[in-house]
Scaffold this active site. Structure first.
Site, short mmCIF file in Angstrom:
data_model
loop_
_atom_site.label_atom_id
_atom_site.label_comp_id
_atom_site.label_asym_id
_atom_site.label_seq_id
_atom_site.Cartn_x
_atom_site.Cartn_y
_atom_site.Cartn_z
N PRO A 75 0.83 -1.22 0.00
CA PRO A 75 0.00 0.00 0.00
C PRO A 75 0.85 1.26 0.00
O PRO A 75 1.96 1.26 0.55
CB PRO A 75 -0.80 -0.10 1.30
CG PRO A 75 -0.32 -1.28 2.03
CD PRO A 75 0.69 -2.01 1.22
N ASP A 76 0.36 2.33 -0.63
CA ASP A 76 1.08 3.61 -0.56
C ASP A 76 0.66 4.32 0.72
O ASP A 76 0.04 3.72 1.60
CB ASP A 76 0.84 4.45 -1.83
CG ASP A 76 -0.62 4.85 -2.02
OD1 ASP A 76 -1.43 4.61 -1.10
OD2 ASP A 76 -0.95 5.39 -3.09
N PHE A 77 1.01 5.59 0.84
CA PHE A 77 0.62 6.35 2.04
C PHE A 77 -0.78 6.93 1.91
O PHE A 77 -1.62 6.77 2.76
CB PHE A 77 1.58 7.53 2.24
CG PHE A 77 2.75 7.23 3.14
CD1 PHE A 77 2.88 6.01 3.77
CD2 PHE A 77 3.72 8.20 3.36
CE1 PHE A 77 3.95 5.75 4.59
CE2 PHE A 77 4.80 7.94 4.19
CZ PHE A 77 4.92 6.73 4.80
N ARG A 78 -0.97 7.64 0.77
CA ARG A 78 -2.08 8.59 0.76
C ARG A 78 -3.29 8.20 -0.08
O ARG A 78 -4.27 8.94 -0.10
CB ARG A 78 -1.56 9.97 0.31
CG ARG A 78 -0.58 10.57 1.31
CD ARG A 78 -0.01 11.89 0.86
NE ARG A 78 0.93 12.43 1.83
CZ ARG A 78 2.19 12.08 1.93
NH1 ARG A 78 2.71 11.18 1.10
NH2 ARG A 78 2.98 12.60 2.86
N ASN A 150 11.00 5.05 -2.21
CA ASN A 150 10.54 3.79 -1.64
C ASN A 150 11.64 3.10 -0.84
O ASN A 150 12.82 3.24 -1.13
CB ASN A 150 10.02 2.87 -2.74
CG ASN A 150 8.77 3.44 -3.38
OD1 ASN A 150 8.15 4.34 -2.82
ND2 ASN A 150 8.42 2.94 -4.55
N ASP A 152 11.19 -0.26 -0.18
CA ASP A 152 10.92 -1.68 -0.36
C ASP A 152 12.00 -2.43 -1.12
O ASP A 152 11.97 -3.66 -1.23
CB ASP A 152 9.56 -1.89 -1.04
CG ASP A 152 9.44 -1.09 -2.34
OD1 ASP A 152 10.44 -0.95 -3.07
OD2 ASP A 152 8.33 -0.59 -2.64
N HIS A 169 15.21 7.90 0.66
CA HIS A 169 14.75 7.74 2.04
C HIS A 169 15.36 6.50 2.69
O HIS A 169 14.78 5.91 3.59
CB HIS A 169 13.22 7.73 2.08
CG HIS A 169 12.63 9.04 1.64
ND1 HIS A 169 11.31 9.20 1.30
CD2 HIS A 169 13.20 10.27 1.47
CE1 HIS A 169 11.10 10.47 0.94
NE2 HIS A 169 12.23 11.13 1.03
P1 CNA Z 1 2.07 8.73 -1.54
O1 CNA Z 1 2.00 10.06 -0.94
O2 CNA Z 1 1.25 7.65 -0.91
O3 CNA Z 1 1.63 8.88 -3.07
C1 CNA Z 1 1.50 7.78 -3.92
C2 CNA Z 1 0.99 8.29 -5.27
O4 CNA Z 1 0.96 7.20 -6.15
C3 CNA Z 1 -0.40 8.90 -5.21
O5 CNA Z 1 -0.42 10.12 -5.92
C4 CNA Z 1 -1.28 7.84 -5.90
O6 CNA Z 1 -2.34 8.42 -6.62
C5 CNA Z 1 -0.29 7.20 -6.82
N1 CNA Z 1 -0.60 5.81 -7.14
C6 CNA Z 1 -0.87 4.79 -6.28
N2 CNA Z 1 -1.09 3.66 -6.93
C7 CNA Z 1 -0.95 3.94 -8.26
C8 CNA Z 1 -1.09 3.18 -9.44
N3 CNA Z 1 -1.38 1.88 -9.42
N4 CNA Z 1 -0.90 3.81 -10.62
C9 CNA Z 1 -0.60 5.14 -10.68
N5 CNA Z 1 -0.47 5.91 -9.59
C10 CNA Z 1 -0.65 5.33 -8.39
O7 CNA Z 1 3.54 8.18 -1.64
P2 CNA Z 1 4.87 8.99 -1.97
O8 CNA Z 1 5.86 7.99 -2.41
O9 CNA Z 1 4.63 10.15 -2.84
O10 CNA Z 1 5.25 9.53 -0.53
C11 CNA Z 1 6.48 9.49 -0.08
C12 CNA Z 1 6.70 8.50 1.08
C13 CNA Z 1 5.88 7.26 0.99
C14 CNA Z 1 8.09 7.99 1.02
O11 CNA Z 1 8.84 8.53 2.01
C15 CNA Z 1 8.06 6.47 1.20
O12 CNA Z 1 9.00 6.02 2.14
C16 CNA Z 1 6.71 6.20 1.68
N6 CNA Z 1 6.18 4.88 1.36
C17 CNA Z 1 6.94 3.94 0.71
C18 CNA Z 1 6.41 2.70 0.42
C19 CNA Z 1 7.27 1.71 -0.30
O13 CNA Z 1 8.47 1.66 -0.06
N7 CNA Z 1 6.68 0.91 -1.19
C20 CNA Z 1 5.09 2.41 0.78
C21 CNA Z 1 4.34 3.38 1.47
C22 CNA Z 1 4.90 4.61 1.75
#
Ligand code: CNA
Length: 320
Positions: A75-78, A150, A152, A169
């Site tokens: 899952p993402d954050f937002r 990321n 991960d 990060h």
């Molecule tokens: P965020 O703020 O959650 O934004 C994610 C963005 O991706 C959003 O604009 C979504 O609309 C978009 N999105 C999600 N799924 C899809 C998809 N399938 N297709 C197209 N667009 C999509 O996350 P950010 O990375 O901008 O925020 C920064 C933080 C999140 C970093 O410091 C990370 O460490 C942190 N994070 C990392 C992970 C990971 O390592 N996978 C997971 C969750 C959070």
């Protein structure tokens, strides 16, 4: 709320704003996004991005965020509903950002270790087609650098070489004591975290610090490599931004630091950052995997991408 928790929260808010700062942007660009989002315009956008990549780009800077890994199941954050911020009940946190807050970690490291246990590279998740696409850009001699937020490790697993990867990060690849800074064996820390044997304590004499993987928390400095590679940003000939809300600084500001004549392409579910404000911006909305598939097709790279994917599966013993 307990007084110490309140103080902690205020202090961490201040530090975040001074260093690793999450800033909500206004939505002035989302109107441009929706007005340019028809299927026809989208495919024209993909065609012109593909032709620019084939004919002109040889130094592509890619910025990625959590949306890059949602197709891998992380899952993402937002994202409303599915994002980590909407699903933090199991971590029992006073506020969502506490999970990556160094002051909170000192007080209670369990939420972070619970997340880390799931997220440790090579345990539960594997790179998806978008990660393999970045590897393909490298194989084709087009990649300048991947800047990822990321943690991960999926870019590494997909085979992006270290010298082309800025894990802005941090990563799980190294681990240090939060008190004395001593480096610890990353394999030992991984084993302990994955087996739930936490917190991992520092082995240095008299140090009672907790060891954590070198993930950059709110309130901590970004790795020096982030600043070192910054010098290359003006030499980029195409910026590709994928799966990020561009809300976390200083990472997000790279998108505005590429030359004004450098084309910028956003591949994301929604409009973010200053995309749409420059004449040579392209916004490719919708699901990232679908966009990457279409872009790959327009580039004529489908076979190469499948080969990379297959190769990964064979090497990691993951073939389904
Ligand atoms: P965020 O703020 O959650 O934004 C994610 C963005 O991706 C959003 O604009 C979504 O609309 C978009 N999105 C999600 N799924 C899809 C998809 N399938 N297709 C197209 N667009 C999509 O996350 P950010 O990375 O901008 O925020 C920064 C933080 C999140 C970093 O410091 C990370 O460490 C942190 N994070 C990392 C992970 C990971 O390592 N996978 C997971 C969750 C959070």
């Amino acid at each position: 709320m307990q007084p110490c928790l309140l103080t902690l929260r205020l202090v961490s808010r201040f530090i975040r704003c001074s260093r690793w700062c999450a800033v909500r942007r206004d939505d002035q660009y989302s109107r441009r996004w929706s007005s340019s989002g028809s299927d026809k315009q989208l495919s024209q956008g993909i065609e012109s991005v593909a032709s620019y990549i084939k004919q002109q780009a040889s130094n592509i800077l890619v910025m990625v965020g959590a949306g890059m890994s949602t197709p891998s199941g992380i899952p993402d954050f937002r994202s409303p509903g599915t994002g980590l911020y909407d699903n933090l009940q199991k971590y029992d946190l006073p506020y969502p950002e506490a999970i990556f807050d160094i002051h909170y970690f000192m007080m209670d490291p369990r939420p972070f270790f619970t997340l880390a246990q799931d997220l440790y590279p090579g345990v539960n998740y594997k790179p998806n087609i978008a990660h393999h696409f970045l590897r393909l850009l490298h194989e084709e001699g087009k990649l300048q650098m991947v800047y990822t937020q990321n943690i991960d490790g999926l870019e590494r697993l997909a085979g992006i070489p270290e010298e082309k990867l800025v894990e802005a990060h941090g990563s799980f690849a190294t681990a240090s004591c939060t008190l004395c800074g001593r480096r610890h064996d990353a394999g030992r820390v991984k084993k302990a975290v994955v087996e739930g044997d936490v917190p991992v304590m520092c082995e240095a004499a008299k140090c009672k610090g907790k060891v954590k993987p070198d993930i950059v928390f709110f309130g901590e400095n970004l790795p020096s490599v982030f600043w070192d590679y910054h010098l290359q940003v003006p030499f980029t000939d195409l910026l590709l931004v994928m799966g990020t809300s561009l809300e976390v600084y200083p990472f997000a500001k790279i998108a505005d630091e590429v030359g004004r004549k450098t084309p910028r392409v956003l591949i994301n579910l929604s409009a973010v950052g200053s995309f749409g404000s420059r004449d040579n911006d392209t916004v490719l909305g919708g699901d990232l995997v679908q966009t990457v598939e279409e872009l790959t097709k327009a580039l004529g790279w489908e076979e190469k991408l499948r080969a990379l994917e297959k190769n990964y599966s064979l090497q990691s013993g993951n073939e389904e």
